[in-house]
Write an enzyme that holds these catalytic residues in place. Sequence first.
Site, PDB file in Angstrom:
ATOM      1  N   ASP A 291      33.196  10.307 -41.328  1.00  0.00           N
ATOM      2  CA  ASP A 291      34.610  10.185 -41.630  1.00  0.00           C
ATOM      3  C   ASP A 291      35.183  11.599 -41.710  1.00  0.00           C
ATOM      4  O   ASP A 291      34.425  12.575 -41.752  1.00  0.00           O
ATOM      5  CB  ASP A 291      34.768   9.431 -42.954  1.00  0.00           C
ATOM      6  CG  ASP A 291      36.227   9.233 -43.325  1.00  0.00           C
ATOM      7  OD1 ASP A 291      37.034   8.956 -42.417  1.00  0.00           O
ATOM      8  OD2 ASP A 291      36.558   9.365 -44.510  1.00  0.00           O
TER       9      ASP A 291
ATOM     10  N   ASP B   3      35.398   2.785 -45.586  1.00  0.00           N
ATOM     11  CA  ASP B   3      34.104   3.159 -45.003  1.00  0.00           C
ATOM     12  C   ASP B   3      32.981   2.223 -45.436  1.00  0.00           C
ATOM     13  O   ASP B   3      31.898   2.262 -44.857  1.00  0.00           O
ATOM     14  CB  ASP B   3      33.739   4.593 -45.404  1.00  0.00           C
ATOM     15  CG  ASP B   3      34.750   5.612 -44.908  1.00  0.00           C
ATOM     16  OD1 ASP B   3      35.178   5.483 -43.746  1.00  0.00           O
ATOM     17  OD2 ASP B   3      35.119   6.509 -45.674  1.00  0.00           O
TER      18      ASP B   3
ATOM     19  N   GLU C 153     -15.180   1.335 -36.993  1.00  0.00           N
ATOM     20  CA  GLU C 153     -16.012   0.361 -37.703  1.00  0.00           C
ATOM     21  C   GLU C 153     -16.218  -0.901 -36.863  1.00  0.00           C
ATOM     22  O   GLU C 153     -17.334  -1.436 -36.784  1.00  0.00           O
ATOM     23  CB  GLU C 153     -15.360   0.025 -39.049  1.00  0.00           C
ATOM     24  CG  GLU C 153     -15.407   1.193 -40.027  1.00  0.00           C
ATOM     25  CD  GLU C 153     -14.441   1.017 -41.179  1.00  0.00           C
ATOM     26  OE1 GLU C 153     -13.904  -0.096 -41.345  1.00  0.00           O
ATOM     27  OE2 GLU C 153     -14.224   2.000 -41.914  1.00  0.00           O
TER      28      GLU C 153
ATOM     29  N   ALA D 140     -11.357  -4.032 -43.273  1.00  0.00           N
ATOM     30  CA  ALA D 140     -11.570  -2.634 -42.904  1.00  0.00           C
ATOM     31  C   ALA D 140     -10.620  -2.176 -41.812  1.00  0.00           C
ATOM     32  O   ALA D 140     -10.103  -1.056 -41.847  1.00  0.00           O
ATOM     33  CB  ALA D 140     -13.019  -2.449 -42.447  1.00  0.00           C
TER      34      ALA D 140
ATOM     35  N   ASN E 126     -14.391   1.654 -46.360  1.00  0.00           N
ATOM     36  CA  ASN E 126     -12.950   1.410 -46.240  1.00  0.00           C
ATOM     37  C   ASN E 126     -12.224   1.799 -47.517  1.00  0.00           C
ATOM     38  O   ASN E 126     -11.147   2.390 -47.494  1.00  0.00           O
ATOM     39  CB  ASN E 126     -12.718  -0.067 -45.915  1.00  0.00           C
ATOM     40  CG  ASN E 126     -11.272  -0.357 -45.578  1.00  0.00           C
ATOM     41  OD1 ASN E 126     -10.751   0.173 -44.613  1.00  0.00           O
ATOM     42  ND2 ASN E 126     -10.636  -1.186 -46.383  1.00  0.00           N
TER      43      ASN E 126
ATOM     44  N   ASP F  59      33.536   8.153 -47.608  1.00  0.00           N
ATOM     45  CA  ASP F  59      33.795   8.177 -49.045  1.00  0.00           C
ATOM     46  C   ASP F  59      34.811   7.137 -49.492  1.00  0.00           C
ATOM     47  O   ASP F  59      35.010   6.944 -50.686  1.00  0.00           O
ATOM     48  CB  ASP F  59      34.271   9.563 -49.477  1.00  0.00           C
ATOM     49  CG  ASP F  59      35.606   9.955 -48.832  1.00  0.00           C
ATOM     50  OD1 ASP F  59      36.034   9.259 -47.897  1.00  0.00           O
ATOM     51  OD2 ASP F  59      36.209  10.954 -49.260  1.00  0.00           O
TER      52      ASP F  59
END
Length: 860
Positions: A298, A590, A655, A252, A680, A586
Amino acid sequence: MVIPAPSGLSSAEAAVRLERDGANLLPQQPPVPLWRRVMAQLRDPLIIVLLVAAALTIVTGDWTDTAVIMLVIVVNTSVGVAQEIRADRAITALSQLTAPVARVIRDGSQTQVPAADVVVGDLLVLAEGDIIVADATVVESAALLVDESSLTGESVPVDKAGDDPVSSGTAVVRGRGRAEVTAVGAASASGRIASMMVRGAGLTPLQRRLMGVGRLLAGVTVLLSAVVLALGLVRGQPVELMVVTAISLVVAAVPESLPAVVTLSLALGARRMAARNALVRRLPAVETLGSVTVLATDKTGTLTEGRMVTRHVWTPTGEATITGSGYAPDGEVERDDSLDGAILTDLLTATVLCNDARLSPPRNPGEEWTALGDPTEAALLAAAAKLGLDRGELQGRFPRVAERPFDSERKRMSTVHRLPGGRGRVICKGAPEALLHPPVLVDDPALLTRAAERAEQLAQAGYRVMAVASTDLNAVPGTARESGLSLLGLVGILDPPRPAAAAAIAACKQAGIRPLLITGDHPGTARAVATELGIIAAGDPVVDCRELEASDQAGAAVYARATPGQKLEIIQGLRDRGDTLAMTGDGVNDGPALRRADIGVAMGKRGTEVARQAADLVLADDNLDTVVAAVEEGRRVYANIRRFLVYGLSGGAAEIAVMLLGPFAGFALPLLPAQILWINLLTHGLPGVALGGEPAIPGAMTTPPRPPTQSILGAGLWQRLIRIAVVLTAVTLGVAVWAHQTGRPWQSMAFFALGATQLGVALGSRTRPGSLANPMLLLAVAGAFVLQLAGLYVPPLRELLGTEPLPLGDLLIVTALSTLGYAAVRLDRILHPSRPPRPVPSPGAPASAHQPDHSDQSRA
């Protein structure tokens, strides 16, 4: 310059070298066995607690809970393993850069072989459009021009002559040549980059935060459950009953639906991002975007269009600006009043005639104009077309009869054309330093000085400057002489910023994200683009990575001439200082940085396959604005995860508190194990998962990001959790005490009160309590409430849960009291409002030194 070409290797020698050095293949990441991937997922602290709980439920014969717990574990592990497998495709994609075949000289003649069979010493035959399959040294060239932007970030193609190196993964854009291979496979330029990418990307901020919460929950839950077990045994409760109760409390208290909530939130975020042209490759990347404090980009193809455009023209009589983007003949030529239109026409006509590029119109609607040949020459053609000059018509009127191609030593190109009436014209274009002096030009020295000064100003502003000169002769000469010419003017060419880039950078700053430019291009070009887009002010420093270690300039916002290795150092340095970093790019160069960053963002259209596969997020529209939209989505996802943690953990804490405090109120066992598990199941099930679909908080992109070091329960969240848990506990025990003293079925009333009050917390946790923005949550809460009622009134469930039906009056009283859960959440936000954020850090200051608590997240 032409160097006599060798005859190449013999087939026998090539076979020996292939056996000795291995195939021309890039290094591959060692495959990870499936069992190891599964074990890595199972090491999560929350999963370990659930595994222990599952084992204990098996021992006690509680097969229903065993099945539920194991289902959560299997789903979570499967999703994690699938994400890992997709991410590992980055290295495999590098092989797509290498052409499947290469032309080489073997046994004295040209032949075609698989790229993998190219060896050191082979003689490559290069032509326009070829991808170079290995590192090599040029031994023969004719106007050879190579695009190295994918490796170096340099936006301008590079001329190659004898003894110049060329690298694997680059492309020939003009001319022809031959080159002797010097390195293959792992030793090549692409191979060295692939080696950098083998290193893992590490955990995302969300994964690190959830692991910390998991460890804390595991320890606290087990400890408190042991206390409950001990108290029960001391009070004489049966051992088996208390063991089952302790197990039930563990299940729980641990929000086992957290993996489902996280997965659903991330999946919904990924779907929303896809609708906004952001394709998510790793689900945790969705949330990571919300944590970003630094956006490193970039330049070429990311902040800029990735293609050259003529922007400025200078002549001795005046200047002109040319608008438009790309290679389409769309735009205006805006000239000074002093600029003679005939002189401008002569200048641009000369750039068309002394030109080897070609432009192609779009074949289908929605496509763009494309260029074949040198991008710089293509930019000249596009500029002339905007003035109404047609390449075909001009070349028909003034046919070329002789030429001297461009080479890196002369830094100029010259052509001879036949004019009507038998006259001839010599046109020369090239670098200003190669033209603006006698005997090439015969103009007044003062004019040449003025032209040189203007060329330097344009270069400092980021332009690639070309000088153009010509002379008319009474007869057509047999060769293109390069002396006695007259200056026509200067042309300024650049890779222009994307139209939306400036707005995207401004939006990042508004959201408290520090923009950073890391490029392999020239410092002057980097400065010009960064200044225009607002990344830096005019006087801010630009780090030249060739002259200064990037680590020595931690506060800089622009890094130029950065190699792939230096990009990694910069990114790692930022991460070591506590920043959460997104990197966009790109090119091949990179790839390692995209993989090392907290989140890698690749361009989908213009990006290389390496960048796309190394990234966590791919922008289908190549628009930096999409990153800003994705950041907003990431902040929404993180807020919803925190929202669920308040809801789920406050319920679990209540609880445990009820079970701990109940004996002191006279209740030996306040709730039965089955009742705890039922509550629960209902509260942590569909309502908890539905919280992951809550909309974004208004104003999420006008406040700074949360501190990178902040706990997922930080910014006042754990205090709110405790306050709500106190209310839940008080309501439950209060109902139980009142019911017990008045002779009512106190345990059944406490059971119903605890579940219903938690559902009230779920309703109060919505972003907009009075709206229907998340109808699934309303349906989930209503369904859970009906099932909670069924636990009291359906006989089979009553027998399973040990409950009694409540009279209508008692039911209405408890239902009314359960609204205190809703009121507690709403009142808590009024009594403990969000703290105002501190000022957004300046572009030059490290973000981590200024980050406030994220006020939006504290409302979660």
